[in-house]
Write an enzyme that holds these catalytic residues in place. Structure first.
Site, PDB file in Angstrom:
ATOM      1  N   CYS A 186       0.945  -1.263  -0.220  1.00  0.00           N
ATOM      2  CA  CYS A 186       0.109  -0.053   0.094  1.00  0.00           C
ATOM      3  C   CYS A 186       0.582   1.143  -0.017  1.00  0.00           C
ATOM      4  CB  CYS A 186      -0.866   0.071   1.241  1.00  0.00           C
ATOM      5  SG  CYS A 186      -2.386  -1.031   0.980  1.00  0.00           S
ATOM      6  N   CYS A 336      12.968   3.158  -7.488  1.00  0.00           N
ATOM      7  CA  CYS A 336      11.701   3.650  -6.865  1.00  0.00           C
ATOM      8  C   CYS A 336      11.936   4.234  -5.378  1.00  0.00           C
ATOM      9  CB  CYS A 336      10.651   2.665  -7.342  1.00  0.00           C
ATOM     10  SG  CYS A 336      10.743   1.269  -6.236  1.00  0.00           S
TER      11      CYS A 336
END
Length: 378
Positions: A186, A336
């Protein structure tokens, strides 16, 4: 017997036909262990506390962060930096002084699983990763405890009850733990703040039903919910006897860096550390560096020089066979936030014909920790 204060607090339950004092007494005599005090745990804990579950234990080793407040509505800004379990117990005790709240400031693990599960009647899974979910499932099967599962991803949620009266387990639905690098968390993919509130409330509802003996428990039925369409789907899940053949708890795969890659992936996609990237940047003037985070993440911090192309855009371009502005013959390092999305990007680039691929294993988090002076903002 219920005290005068309890009678006043639970009056709406006591007046409810089909519930009444009998069901309320069952709740009072029950105990629940909530694993995770995050987006799912906060609403579930609030409603179970208000409902009058006698003993509620909370397992979590995390501290409250500003990014939690978008969905973890039990906490507020003055709580930032404090342990979740202690703040949760403190605030929940104000909601209902008639129950017992127990803080377990630790991570649910192989070492403490038996001791924790043995003290509670029902387990609620409020975790956000596959590693913990499989450990909870296997522990509940091994030590004979039912558990209520909830999970969320972006705009979608799921809730069901596992290991209840010989019913299906988590492994009946997902037999094997996937490679952690294949699915963003998430934190990586994002989640609509209201969604965990909805799923967490459904988890609390299933707990109340199971403990009080009312209604139809979601055992053998999986409920899927989409927040954008408000569409609810249900499907039946059959129990597989083989999924109960658990004799011991296994060490879970904790991160993508410990997952086993296939030989082809190991050959074409190399995991590198922050120090290795810094060395490559100094020795390789033709090095290509790609940031696959979202634009807002890049605006806060980035590695310079680097090109930006969000993961979703990259995957779409590869699927459409659109030309990419990278040289196939030169080394390409992808990063990332924590190494998950970049791994997925490397796999997409591999399918597009790239072979000199490197994944920054711990992403921007690791880079900032090692080289804060080289982490630039726009």
């Amino acid at each position: 017997m219920l005290s005068k204060g309890e009678i006043e607090q639970y009056r709406r339950h006591l007046n409810l036909q089909g519930f009444g004092e009998t069901a309320q007494q069952k709740l009072k005599k029950s105990s629940v262990l909530m694993i995770g005090a995050g987006g799912l745990g906060c609403p579930a804990l609030q409603y179970l506390t208000a409902a009058g579950v006698g003993i509620i234990g909370i397992v979590d080793d995390d501290l409250i962060d500003a990014s939690n407040l978008q969905r973890q509505v039990l906490f507020s800004h003055e709580d930032i930096g404090e342990p979740k379990v202690h703040i949760a117990c403190k605030k929940l005790s104000r909601l209902n002084p008639h129950i017992q709240l127990v803080a377990h400031q630790e991570r649910f693990s192989i070492k403490n699983a038996e001791a924790l599960l043995g003290s509670y009647d029902l387990i609620i899974d409020g975790t956000d990763n596959f590693s913990s979910r499989y450990l909870i499932n296997d522990a509940c099967v091994l030590f004979d405890r039912p558990f209520i599962h909830g999970s969320i991803n972006q705009f979608d949620g799921m809730v069901t009850v596992f290991n209840y009266l010989e019913g299906p387990t988590y492994r009946c639905l997902f037999p094997d733990c996937p490679d952690p690098s294949s699915v963003p968390t998430c934190a990586e993919a994002g989640v609509l703040g209201v969604l965990p509130g909805i799923i967490g409330c459904w988890q609390a509802l299933e707990a109340v039903k199971l403990l009080s003996g009312i209604g139809e428990v979601l055992s053998g039925t999986v409920l899927l919910y989409n927040a954008l369409s408000q569409k609810i789907n249900r499907f039946t899940l059959q129990a597989s006897p083989d999924c109960r053949n658990i004799s011991s708890l296994q060490s879970p795969i904790e991160s993508c860096s410990t997952a086993k890659a296939t030989p082809d992936q190991a050959e074409l996609i190399k995991e590198i550390s922050e120090t290795e990237l810094k060395e490559m940047m100094g020795l390789n003037p033709g090095l290509q560096l790609l940031d696959v985070r979202e634009e807002w993440e890049r605006s806060e911090l980035k590695i310079s020089p680097s090109t930006h192309l969000a993961l979703g855009e990259l995957i779409e371009m590869v699927s459409l066979a659109a030309p990419l502005s990278f040289d196939l013959e030169r080394d390409l390092v992808v990063y990332c936030k924590a190494g998950v999305r970049s791994r997925m990007a490397c796999q997409a680039l591999q399918n597009a014909g790239f072979s000199k691929l490197y994944n920054l294993a711990h992403g921007m988090d690791g880079w900032c920790q090692h080289y804060p002076e080289l982490s630039l903002s726009d």
